[in-house]
Design a protein around this motif. Structure first.
Motif, PDB file in Angstrom:
ATOM      1  N   ASN A 209      26.018 -24.073  -0.717  1.00 28.16           N
ATOM      2  CA  ASN A 209      25.687 -25.280  -1.632  1.00 28.16           C
ATOM      3  C   ASN A 209      24.778 -25.038  -3.040  1.00 28.16           C
ATOM      4  N   MET A 210      24.768 -24.103  -3.495  1.00 28.66           N
ATOM      5  CA  MET A 210      24.113 -23.696  -4.614  1.00 28.66           C
ATOM      6  C   MET A 210      24.991 -23.813  -5.775  1.00 28.66           C
ATOM      7  N   ALA A 211      26.137 -23.621  -5.778  1.00 29.91           N
ATOM      8  CA  ALA A 211      26.952 -23.414  -7.094  1.00 29.91           C
ATOM      9  C   ALA A 211      28.371 -23.771  -6.583  1.00 29.91           C
ATOM     10  N   ALA A 212      29.265 -24.039  -7.575  1.00 27.78           N
ATOM     11  CA  ALA A 212      30.834 -24.080  -7.589  1.00 27.78           C
ATOM     12  C   ALA A 212      31.487 -23.116  -7.814  1.00 27.78           C
ATOM     13  N   THR A 213      32.876 -22.848  -7.546  1.00 25.13           N
ATOM     14  CA  THR A 213      33.581 -21.750  -7.777  1.00 25.13           C
ATOM     15  C   THR A 213      33.770 -21.758  -9.334  1.00 25.13           C
ATOM     16  N   HIS A 214      33.599 -20.792 -10.039  1.00 24.95           N
ATOM     17  CA  HIS A 214      33.897 -20.606 -11.542  1.00 24.95           C
ATOM     18  C   HIS A 214      32.573 -20.806 -12.306  1.00 24.95           C
ATOM     19  N   ASP A 215      31.602 -21.242 -11.625  1.00 23.31           N
ATOM     20  CA  ASP A 215      30.188 -21.432 -12.226  1.00 23.31           C
ATOM     21  C   ASP A 215      29.875 -19.898 -12.554  1.00 23.31           C
ATOM     22  N   VAL A 216      28.810 -19.764 -13.615  1.00 23.24           N
ATOM     23  CA  VAL A 216      28.413 -18.430 -14.133  1.00 23.24           C
ATOM     24  C   VAL A 216      26.936 -18.622 -13.879  1.00 23.24           C
ATOM     25  N   LEU A 217      26.662 -17.592 -13.153  1.00 22.14           N
ATOM     26  CA  LEU A 217      24.957 -17.480 -12.919  1.00 22.14           C
ATOM     27  C   LEU A 217      24.414 -16.183 -13.683  1.00 22.14           C
ATOM     28  N   SER A 218      23.249 -16.031 -13.753  1.00 22.96           N
ATOM     29  CA  SER A 218      22.535 -14.886 -14.587  1.00 22.96           C
ATOM     30  C   SER A 218      21.707 -14.430 -13.779  1.00 22.96           C
TER      31      SER A 218
ATOM     32  N   VAL B 170      32.229 -17.370  -6.752  1.00 18.10           N
ATOM     33  CA  VAL B 170      33.645 -17.497  -5.976  1.00 18.10           C
ATOM     34  C   VAL B 170      33.725 -18.067  -4.503  1.00 18.10           C
ATOM     35  N   GLN B 171      34.389 -19.104  -4.286  1.00 15.97           N
ATOM     36  CA  GLN B 171      34.569 -19.678  -3.003  1.00 15.97           C
ATOM     37  C   GLN B 171      34.807 -18.561  -1.893  1.00 15.97           C
ATOM     38  N   THR B 172      34.231 -18.641  -0.806  1.00 15.22           N
ATOM     39  CA  THR B 172      34.498 -17.675   0.148  1.00 15.22           C
ATOM     40  C   THR B 172      34.896 -18.725   1.816  1.00 15.22           C
ATOM     41  N   ASN B 173      35.795 -19.449   1.565  1.00 16.64           N
ATOM     42  CA  ASN B 173      36.304 -20.025   2.853  1.00 16.64           C
ATOM     43  C   ASN B 173      36.037 -21.707   2.463  1.00 16.64           C
TER      44      ASN B 173
END
Length: 305
Positions: free
Chosen positions: A273-282, A291-294
């Protein structure tokens, strides 16, 4: 290297194979890709070289074999066959070795030819294929009308290299320090399958016996209650999302980790629950794709670019 490869409705399998191989062998100009590529929306970022070379252009029907050197022995290689021969799927087949004259491989990693755990391709309607690569790994994730990535535990899949933790596991001994991996499958227990693996009685195993269970410092045991703050202090008055390393072990075969993939491949687990697929984190000055993993709340991050 990171690429979002968009392909058109009616795309040719042979064109797609040629484009994918071109991206993994160093193409950075999308204008050189085939007519099956939607060049307007395709994206290539190559701060890190893709790092693979073509080993066998005639590996099989709609299949080509690539190789990349091992981290601790530049004279030895890992082998990845990009296989589009099965309608509707991309198989990242992983082999211990590949004979480019006889067009045959040795010890294919189990499940690297699975329709359940690898990537869907939709040439009728078009779609997207996300590719992350360096000389240490290749990960593919698909987006089609049928959904994200693989049909079962839908995460990116491909080849990853691991470190060597065990005293017998040296370059000279020749054990392959790489495996097929699906990141969704890894989140739920199975990191992947090695082409060949030693067990504790010192005999080798191959096929589905050569599995590695996913281990990490804490990604299952420290999942916090829903709504809690899972960030950690960043030392500068703020907070940051923690990233946990992926390790591989098989307690039935060896009472110690075989190695970890995160330091070599730059693939890490983050809390739910910290970020969504295709978000970019540094992290540490580098950019990472989420990337979603299930499930849609469960993610890992992969170096972007």
């Amino acid at each position: 290297m990171y690429a979002r490869y968009d392909y058109n409705a009616g795309a040719s399998i042979s064109n797609m194979l040629s484009d994918i191989v071109a991206l993994l062998t160093g193409t950075t100009d999308k204008a050189t890709l085939s007519a099956s590529c939607n060049q307007a929306s395709t994206q290539i970022i190559s701060q890190v070289a893709a790092g693979w070379t073509l080993h066998d252009a005639s590996a099989g029907a709609n299949m080509q074999c690539l190789k990349a050197p091992l981290a601790d022995d530049a004279s030895a290689f890992k082998y990845l066959c990009v296989d589009l021969n099965t309608t509707g799927y991309l198989f990242p087949k992983v082999y211990e070795a590949w004979d480019a004259t006889g067009h045959a491989g040795t010890n294919m990693a189990s499940t690297s030819d699975s329709t359940s755990y690898n990537q869907r391709i939709d040439t009728s309607n078009g779609g997207s294929l996300y590719i992350w690569a360096s000389a240490r790994f290749v990960m593919f994730a698909s987006q089609t009308a049928a959904g994200w990535a693989s049909t079962t535990k839908p995460g990116p899949s491909g080849i990853v290299e691991r470190t060597r933790y065990l005293p017998w596991d040296t370059p000279a001994a020749g054990w392959p320090p790489f495996l097929w991996c699906n990141l969704g499958y890894a989140m739920y227990g199975t990191l992947g399958y090695s082409p060949r693996q030693m067990q504790k009685d010192e005999t080798p195993v191959t096929g589905n016996a050569a599995s590695l269970t996913a281990g990490t410092v804490c990604f299952s045991t420290l999942t916090m209650p829903s709504g809690s703050d899972q960030k950690v202090p960043d030392g500068a008055g703020g907070s940051t999302i923690p990233a946990w390393p992926l390790m591989g072990h098989n307690v039935n075969q060896m009472p110690l980790m075989y190695g970890e993939i995160s330091s070599l491949c730059d693939i890490w687990v983050i809390p739910d629950n910290m970020a969504a697929t295709h978000d970019v984190l540094s992290m540490d000055g580098k950019q990472y794709s989420v990337v979603q993993t299930n499930g849609p709340t469960e993610s890992m991050i992969i170096r972007k670019g």
